[in-house]
Design a protein around this motif. Sequence first.
Motif, PDB file in Angstrom:
ATOM      1  N   ARG A   1       1.397   4.282  -8.359  1.00 29.70           N
ATOM      2  CA  ARG A   1       0.751   3.607  -9.369  1.00 29.70           C
ATOM      3  C   ARG A   1       0.291   4.386 -10.338  1.00 29.70           C
ATOM      4  O   ARG A   1      -0.242   5.595 -10.318  1.00 29.70           O
ATOM      5  CB  ARG A   1      -0.661   2.844  -8.780  1.00 29.70           C
TER       6      ARG A   1
ATOM      7  N   PHE B   1      -7.354   1.628  -5.535  1.00 30.73           N
ATOM      8  CA  PHE B   1      -6.244   1.268  -6.330  1.00 30.73           C
ATOM      9  C   PHE B   1      -5.305   2.512  -6.436  1.00 30.73           C
ATOM     10  O   PHE B   1      -4.109   2.732  -5.997  1.00 30.73           O
ATOM     11  CB  PHE B   1      -6.294   0.586  -7.499  1.00 30.73           C
TER      12      PHE B   1
ATOM     13  N   TRP C   1      -6.994  -8.345  -4.284  1.00 35.45           N
ATOM     14  CA  TRP C   1      -7.510  -7.171  -4.924  1.00 35.45           C
ATOM     15  C   TRP C   1      -9.071  -7.421  -4.362  1.00 35.45           C
ATOM     16  O   TRP C   1      -9.664  -8.425  -4.227  1.00 35.45           O
ATOM     17  CB  TRP C   1      -7.549  -6.832  -6.513  1.00 35.45           C
TER      18      TRP C   1
ATOM     19  N   LEU D   1      -3.687  -3.731 -15.351  1.00 35.87           N
ATOM     20  CA  LEU D   1      -3.610  -3.320 -13.946  1.00 35.87           C
ATOM     21  C   LEU D   1      -2.265  -2.771 -13.788  1.00 35.87           C
ATOM     22  O   LEU D   1      -1.442  -3.228 -13.973  1.00 35.87           O
ATOM     23  CB  LEU D   1      -3.927  -4.138 -12.827  1.00 35.87           C
ATOM     24  N   ASP D   2      -2.527  -1.356 -13.686  1.00 36.03           N
ATOM     25  CA  ASP D   2      -1.257  -0.424 -13.727  1.00 36.03           C
ATOM     26  C   ASP D   2      -0.306  -0.685 -15.038  1.00 36.03           C
ATOM     27  O   ASP D   2       1.012  -0.653 -14.977  1.00 36.03           O
ATOM     28  CB  ASP D   2      -0.399  -0.858 -12.415  1.00 36.03           C
TER      29      ASP D   2
ATOM     30  N   ILE E   1      -9.938  -2.328  -6.992  1.00 32.54           N
ATOM     31  CA  ILE E   1      -9.598  -2.006  -8.172  1.00 32.54           C
ATOM     32  C   ILE E   1     -10.957  -1.921  -9.073  1.00 32.54           C
ATOM     33  O   ILE E   1     -10.894  -1.116 -10.251  1.00 32.54           O
ATOM     34  CB  ILE E   1      -8.936  -3.216  -8.810  1.00 32.54           C
TER      35      ILE E   1
ATOM     36  N   PRO F   1      -6.794  -1.594  -2.322  1.00 33.23           N
ATOM     37  CA  PRO F   1      -6.800  -2.770  -3.003  1.00 33.23           C
ATOM     38  C   PRO F   1      -8.023  -2.617  -3.850  1.00 33.23           C
ATOM     39  O   PRO F   1      -8.196  -3.814  -4.823  1.00 33.23           O
ATOM     40  CB  PRO F   1      -6.917  -3.865  -1.879  1.00 33.23           C
TER      41      PRO F   1
ATOM     42  N   GLY G   1      -5.300   2.715 -13.031  1.00 34.53           N
ATOM     43  CA  GLY G   1      -5.954   1.482 -12.430  1.00 34.53           C
ATOM     44  C   GLY G   1      -6.079   0.298 -13.380  1.00 34.53           C
ATOM     45  O   GLY G   1      -5.706   0.123 -14.467  1.00 34.53           O
TER      46      GLY G   1
ATOM     47  N   GLU H   1     -12.096   4.454  -9.680  1.00 39.53           N
ATOM     48  CA  GLU H   1     -11.592   3.082 -10.452  1.00 39.53           C
ATOM     49  C   GLU H   1     -12.702   2.690 -11.369  1.00 39.53           C
ATOM     50  O   GLU H   1     -13.793   3.590 -11.571  1.00 39.53           O
ATOM     51  CB  GLU H   1     -11.505   2.134  -9.209  1.00 39.53           C
TER      52      GLU H   1
ATOM     53  N   SER I   1       0.658  -1.090  -0.017  1.00 36.82           N
ATOM     54  CA  SER I   1       0.025   0.059  -0.106  1.00 36.82           C
ATOM     55  C   SER I   1       0.824   1.233  -0.078  1.00 36.82           C
ATOM     56  O   SER I   1       1.974   1.329   0.819  1.00 36.82           O
ATOM     57  CB  SER I   1      -0.992   0.075   1.067  1.00 36.82           C
TER      58      SER I   1
END
Length: 630
Positions: free
Chosen positions: A8, A152, A95, A21-22, A159, A157, A11, A191, A4
């Motif tokens: 990033r 995210f 996630w 994702l990323d 997403i 977490p 998302g 997100e 955490s």
Amino acid sequence: MEKSGMSRRCGLNADSSQFTLDGKPIRILGGSMHYFRVPRAYWNDRMLKMKACGLNTITTYVPWNLHEPERGVFNFRGQLDLLTFINEAAQVGLWVILRPGPYICAEWDLGGLPSWLLRDRNMTLRTTYAGFTEAVNSYFDELVPRLVPVQFSRGGPIIAVQVENEYGSYAKDDQYMSFIKNALESRGICELLLTSDNREGFQSGGVNGALRTINFQKLTSGMIKHLDHLQPQRAKLVMEYWSGWFDVWGEDHHTFSAEDMVSVVREVLKQGMSINIYMFHGGTNFGFMNGAVDYGTYKPQITSYDYDAPLSEAGDYTKKYHLLRSLFSSYQMSGENLPEIPALQPKKVYEAVAINQHLPLWETLQFTEPHQSESPVNMENLPINDGSGQSYGYTLYETTIATGGTLNSRNNVRDRALVYADSLFIGVLDYKTQKLTVPNGKGDQKLRLLLENCGRVNYGKALNYQRKGLIGDIVLNNVPLKDFTHYTLDMKPAFIDRLGAVSWALDTSKPTFPGFFRGSLWVEGCPADTFVKLPDWSKGVVFVNGQNLGRYWPIGPQKTLYLPGPWLKSGTNQVIVFEEQKAGDEIHFTDLPNLGKNADVPNKVPSVFLQQCVKLCTDCFKMLEQYCTC
């Protein structure tokens, strides 16, 4: 999973055939588990088991009716500490896809909507009716700010977030989904947004700017083509792949073959899609929180939400779990091995509890504040709880009659009433039985109706008609009865605690019904999970150390109630049973659940689902005949 707070860039993204994702490709291997159906002490245990099966994502609904049980009174503590649940998922390496509603279905009372909404006689749920949108805005003002920091993009977490739930099967207001989407985004949700619908509601359930996802148990080529047609070149997610099904009182326990289930999951993955198993761990409808179905016939759902899921109601491994683990092991990131499977929670068979104390229901009325009215008042409109009414449990209606005769409910009983002349039981009124004969007494008699809310419908067009108790006049010899006294018997923990202030009868040989029965469970050493059996009892509710385990009813299919070890303590534990009509001498315990006889043909789509589909879309009947085997 990254720690955490790490940087990033972007998302979850669905703008190609595969999620990223990323900026990195990801296939969502998800499973549903509802924090409100699992004892908080076991959240981590269940999550570790999910991770060990190869999952990388957990999904959960958020039940509005628990978080705002009374209008303006919010609860995000203890069992309802959603933020802790989300952070524990992150620590395990999962996630989170959040499904905050406000409507969730979930086989949960009123689909998660608070019953106090129904105090408004003009209420139209899940629409842009002002009374509903104002309540949603107030709730989201409390809920959403708690979620924003654990997205995210903020190092958390979460997403993806779902916009409402299966609205295509309801679709009463073409502005509603846009309202919910804006309500989330304007409060800081940034997100990926999703919608979720079954095949019949897929066309009308979406909203611009949200990825459409689909729910099913059997895969057809037509579903995939339909997804591609509506969302060309976008990643595909099965938001609910139904691993089993729910049960209703009086019918068989539904099961779905492990081999058939895994075969469909394997095909979904071969098609390059992502998947979320609903349910991966079902848990329990503790208390009075079960929902109901009504496709022409009202059917309340049982206490267990085992769902024939990969993890059982008590978190035990099933054949489905092991087959999925084998399948998912080949879909892990390069070089990653699955964690070892955690040990199971121990189970114990405790000594039977002897019932040694009894308290008639009539003697508990002193703990309730009576309310008078000329005509009967439905549960939700009772003037209690600062104007929020009564939500769950029982309500006692009393009036005085001068003669006997024919009592006719006019189908105004919701959902089941035990009827007494003074203390003489004369019968049950429900949806099927609407008339009873009341015997003549010596002078005036007190007519008593103990009304039970057996669970509000959680799905379909009947949502707006879920007021409980007596919802209209009841007549004796065709004359409406008047001058009622109402007693709220919601059986909340505070009510159960107050029972300790009265003298209980020590002679249980000739008990009065309905009534409360008490005994003590002795636990030696560390408490363990167990299951409660009441083979000689009739119908009622079990409380252990003040915790409401839920309803029991010999009509089945469920024959045991799950009692989690964390709700017990070493030494003496208080067990109270509210029994309606017939008590046994003992309460028994077992280390094995009994959810009843399996459905006659377990590998078929459940009949209740077929009814649902036919009701929702008659044009799809030929498709159902082609692809369903029921």
